[in-house]
Design an enzyme around this catalytic site. Structure first.
Site, PDB file in Angstrom:
ATOM      1  CG  ASP A   1      39.103  42.206  43.690  1.00  0.00           C
ATOM      2  OD1 ASP A   1      39.160  40.996  43.401  1.00  0.00           O
ATOM      3  OD2 ASP A   1      39.636  42.700  44.708  1.00  0.00           O
TER       4      ASP A   1
ATOM      5  CD  GLN B   1      38.900  43.251  48.879  1.00  0.00           C
ATOM      6  OE1 GLN B   1      38.523  44.115  49.671  1.00  0.00           O
ATOM      7  NE2 GLN B   1      40.044  43.360  48.223  1.00  0.00           N
ATOM      8  CB  THR B   2      34.291  37.972  51.776  1.00  0.00           C
ATOM      9  OG1 THR B   2      33.376  37.572  50.752  1.00  0.00           O
ATOM     10  CG2 THR B   2      33.665  39.026  52.669  1.00  0.00           C
TER      11      THR B   2
ATOM     12  CG  ASN C   1      51.177  39.515  47.045  1.00  0.00           C
ATOM     13  OD1 ASN C   1      52.113  38.911  46.521  1.00  0.00           O
ATOM     14  ND2 ASN C   1      50.442  40.398  46.387  1.00  0.00           N
ATOM     15  CG  PHE C   2      48.228  39.346  52.896  1.00  0.00           C
ATOM     16  CD1 PHE C   2      48.510  40.443  52.084  1.00  0.00           C
ATOM     17  CD2 PHE C   2      46.896  39.076  53.196  1.00  0.00           C
ATOM     18  CE1 PHE C   2      47.485  41.242  51.568  1.00  0.00           C
ATOM     19  CE2 PHE C   2      45.869  39.881  52.699  1.00  0.00           C
ATOM     20  CZ  PHE C   2      46.167  40.952  51.882  1.00  0.00           C
TER      21      PHE C   2
ATOM     22  NE  ARG D   1      38.936  38.943  38.758  1.00  0.00           N
ATOM     23  CZ  ARG D   1      39.717  39.028  39.834  1.00  0.00           C
ATOM     24  NH1 ARG D   1      40.317  40.155  40.132  1.00  0.00           N
ATOM     25  NH2 ARG D   1      39.913  37.981  40.608  1.00  0.00           N
TER      26      ARG D   1
ATOM     27  NE  ARG E   1      47.039  32.429  43.227  1.00  0.00           N
ATOM     28  CZ  ARG E   1      46.844  31.254  42.640  1.00  0.00           C
ATOM     29  NH1 ARG E   1      45.634  30.839  42.363  1.00  0.00           N
ATOM     30  NH2 ARG E   1      47.871  30.494  42.321  1.00  0.00           N
TER      31      ARG E   1
ATOM     32  CB  VAL F   1      47.546  33.187  50.982  1.00  0.00           C
ATOM     33  CG1 VAL F   1      48.483  32.382  51.871  1.00  0.00           C
ATOM     34  CG2 VAL F   1      46.124  33.173  51.541  1.00  0.00           C
TER      35      VAL F   1
ATOM     36  CE1 TYR G   1      42.266  30.865  35.460  1.00  0.00           C
ATOM     37  CE2 TYR G   1      40.796  31.847  37.080  1.00  0.00           C
ATOM     38  CZ  TYR G   1      41.620  30.810  36.687  1.00  0.00           C
ATOM     39  OH  TYR G   1      41.804  29.724  37.518  1.00  0.00           O
TER      40      TYR G   1
HETATM   41  N1  UDP Z   1      44.358  41.086  47.410  1.00  0.00           N
HETATM   42  C1  UDP Z   1      44.881  42.077  48.210  1.00  0.00           C
HETATM   43  N2  UDP Z   1      46.240  42.213  48.271  1.00  0.00           N
HETATM   44  C2  UDP Z   1      47.095  41.408  47.605  1.00  0.00           C
HETATM   45  C3  UDP Z   1      46.560  40.394  46.765  1.00  0.00           C
HETATM   46  C4  UDP Z   1      45.185  40.258  46.690  1.00  0.00           C
HETATM   47  O1  UDP Z   1      44.139  42.828  48.854  1.00  0.00           O
HETATM   48  O2  UDP Z   1      48.311  41.595  47.725  1.00  0.00           O
HETATM   49  C5  UDP Z   1      42.911  40.933  47.356  1.00  0.00           C
HETATM   50  C6  UDP Z   1      42.334  40.942  45.942  1.00  0.00           C
HETATM   51  O3  UDP Z   1      42.030  42.261  45.553  1.00  0.00           O
HETATM   52  C7  UDP Z   1      41.090  40.072  46.106  1.00  0.00           C
HETATM   53  C8  UDP Z   1      41.476  39.115  47.206  1.00  0.00           C
HETATM   54  O4  UDP Z   1      42.592  39.681  47.885  1.00  0.00           O
HETATM   55  O5  UDP Z   1      40.000  40.841  46.550  1.00  0.00           O
HETATM   56  C9  UDP Z   1      41.855  37.742  46.697  1.00  0.00           C
HETATM   57  O6  UDP Z   1      42.786  37.929  45.683  1.00  0.00           O
HETATM   58  P1  UDP Z   1      43.639  36.737  45.107  1.00  0.00           P
HETATM   59  O7  UDP Z   1      44.513  37.315  44.033  1.00  0.00           O
HETATM   60  O8  UDP Z   1      44.271  35.977  46.203  1.00  0.00           O
HETATM   61  O9  UDP Z   1      42.565  35.755  44.466  1.00  0.00           O
HETATM   62  P2  UDP Z   1      41.287  35.981  43.533  1.00  0.00           P
HETATM   63  O10 UDP Z   1      40.163  35.535  44.384  1.00  0.00           O
HETATM   64  O11 UDP Z   1      41.162  37.420  43.173  1.00  0.00           O
HETATM   65  O12 UDP Z   1      41.552  35.129  42.369  1.00  0.00           O
END
Ligand code: UDP
Length: 314
Positions: free
Chosen positions: A272, A210-211, A191-192, A143, A187, A189, A146
Site C-alpha cells: 500500500d 498513509q496519505t 467504504n467510510f 498490486r 475504496r 471513500v 494494475y
Molecule cells: N483504506 C482504508 N480502509 C478502507 C479502504 C481503503 O484504510 O476501507 C486505505 C488504503 O489502505 C489506502 C487508502 O485508504 O491506504 C486509499 O485506498 P483506496 O482503495 O481508496 O485507493 P488507492 O489509493 O489504494 O488506490
C-alpha cells in the site's frame, strides 16, 4: 459535432465523462464489459439521442463504431479490491484493450486519451509526485496487475504517438471520489461513507497514517475536457493536492455525515503506498486547471448522494 468512443463508459469516471461530452454537444459511443461498470450509471446519457451504449469487452475484437474524432480509453477495474479480484482481466485490458483501442484510433485518424493512474508512481520516494518521476513499483506484487498494466499502457500509447505521429495523450489520475462510486467498490471513500451511514465502524487499514489526495469527480472531468483541447500530449497528472492521512479522512467523513466517529483498525494492505499527492504544475500550465471543490464540500455532496441512493439502509 465531434464524436468520441469512451471505453469503460459505464464506469464511475467513464459515465461522468460521457455526460459531460454529451452536454458539450458531442456524439458519444460507450463500450463497457460491465465487469465493474454498471448500466444504471448511464441512465441520463441513454436519454440523449447522441449516445449509444454497446456492451463489449475491449480486449476482444472491437465492433465498428463508425467515424471517430477521439478514443478515450477508460476501461479497467480501478479499485484495489476489484483489480485484485480480477488480476488477469486487469492485465488484459491494459495490454490488449489498449492495443486494440490505439489501433482503432489510428485507423480512424482519431485522437487517443489513456486514463492512467497515480499508481504508476507506486510507493513514491519523490513527494509530491511530478510527471518526470519514474516511480517505485513492485513488478510482481499483487498490486502489480494494475500498476504494471497501466505502465505498459502508457508505454504503448507513447510509442504509438511517436511511431505513427498520432495525437495520443496520457492522463495520470489521482484518487477521485463522488457520486456513482459503487457501495461495494472497496475504496476508502465509499467504504467510510457506507459504514458511517449504516452505523458501522470505519475500516482503517494499518495505522491510518498513509496519505492520499482526493479529487472530486467534477473537477477531474473538467481537466479531461480541457486536455482534449490542447496540443500537449505527454503524461499529465490530474488530482487535488489537498493531502490528508486516511485517519483524518475517516474523521472528516464522520463529521460531514454528522455521525459519531467509530474506527476499526485492520491489517495494512500489501504494498500500500504510504504517501500520495499530485504535483499539478503541469496541468496548471497546459490547461489553466486546478480543482475547485474542497474535500469537505466534495464529501458533503457525496454523502448527500449516497443517502439518496439508500446507502444508509445497507
Ligand atoms: N483504506 C482504508 N480502509 C478502507 C479502504 C481503503 O484504510 O476501507 C486505505 C488504503 O489502505 C489506502 C487508502 O485508504 O491506504 C486509499 O485506498 P483506496 O482503495 O481508496 O485507493 P488507492 O489509493 O489504494 O488506490
Amino acid at each position: 459535432m465531434p464524436k468520441a468512443l469512451v471505453t469503460g463508459g459505464a464506469g464511475f469516471l467513464g459515465s461522468h465523462l460521457c455526460e459531460r461530452l454529451l452536454a458539450d454537444g458531442w456524439e458519444v459511443v460507450a463500450y463497457d464489459s460491465l465487469l465493474t461498470g454498471r448500466r444504471a450509471n448511464l441512465a441520463a446519457a441513454e436519454r440523449e439521442p447522441a449516445f449509444t451504449f454497446v456492451e463489449h469487452d475491449v480486449t476482444l475484437e472491437l465492433p465498428d463504431p463508425g467515424p471517430l474524432d477521439w478514443v478515450l480509453h477508460f476501461a479497467s477495474p480501478a479499485s484495489p479490491p476489484d483489480y485484485l479480484d480480477h488480476p488477469i482481466e486487469t492485465l488484459r485490458v491494459g495490454a490488449l484493450g489498449t492495443m486494440r483501442t490505439l489501433e482503432l484510433a489510428r485507423d480512424r485518424g482519431a485522437g487517443f486519451l489513456l486514463a492512467s493512474t497515480s499508481e504508476v508512481y507506486g510507493d513514491p520516494s519523490v513527494h509530491p509526485q511530478v510527471e518526470t518521476y519514474w516511480g517505485n513499483v513492485n513488478p510482481v506484487g499483487p498490486r502489480s496487475v494494475y500498476d504494471e498494466s497501466k505502465r505498459y499502457a502508457e508505454a504503448l500509447t507513447m510509442a504509438y504517438g511517436r511511431t505513427y505521429g498520432m495525437n495520443a495523450k496520457v492522463v495520470r489520475i489521482f484518487n477521485t471520489y463522488g457520486p456513482r462510486m459503487r457501495i461495494d467498490d472497496g475504496r476508502a471513500v465509499p467504504n467510510f461513507v457506507a459504514q458511517s451511514l449504516s452505523g458501522r465502524p470505519m475500516s482503517v487499514y494499518g495505522d491510518g497514517s498513509q496519505t492520499r489526495s482526493l479529487c472530486y469527480v467534477d473537477d477531474l472531468v473538467e481537466g479531461f475536457r480541457r486536455y482534449l483541447d490542447v496540443a500537449e500530449v505527454g503524461p499529465m497528472n490530474l488530482g487535488n493536492p489537498e493531502e490528508v492521512t486516511i485517519l483524518h479522512l475517516a474523521e472528516l467523513v464522520a463529521e460531514m455525515a454528522e455521525v459519531p466517529k467509530q474506527i476499526e483498525f485492520l491489517p495494512a494492505l500489501v504494498d500500500d503506498p504510504t504517501v500520495r499527492c499530485p504535483d499539478i504544475t503541469l496541468a496548471g500550465r497546459w490547461l489553466g486547471w486546478r480543482p475547485s471543490v474542497s474535500l469537505r464540500d466534495g464529501l458533503r455532496r457525496t454523502i448527500e448522494w449516497a443517502r439518496d441512493a439508500g446507502w444508509g439502509n445497507g
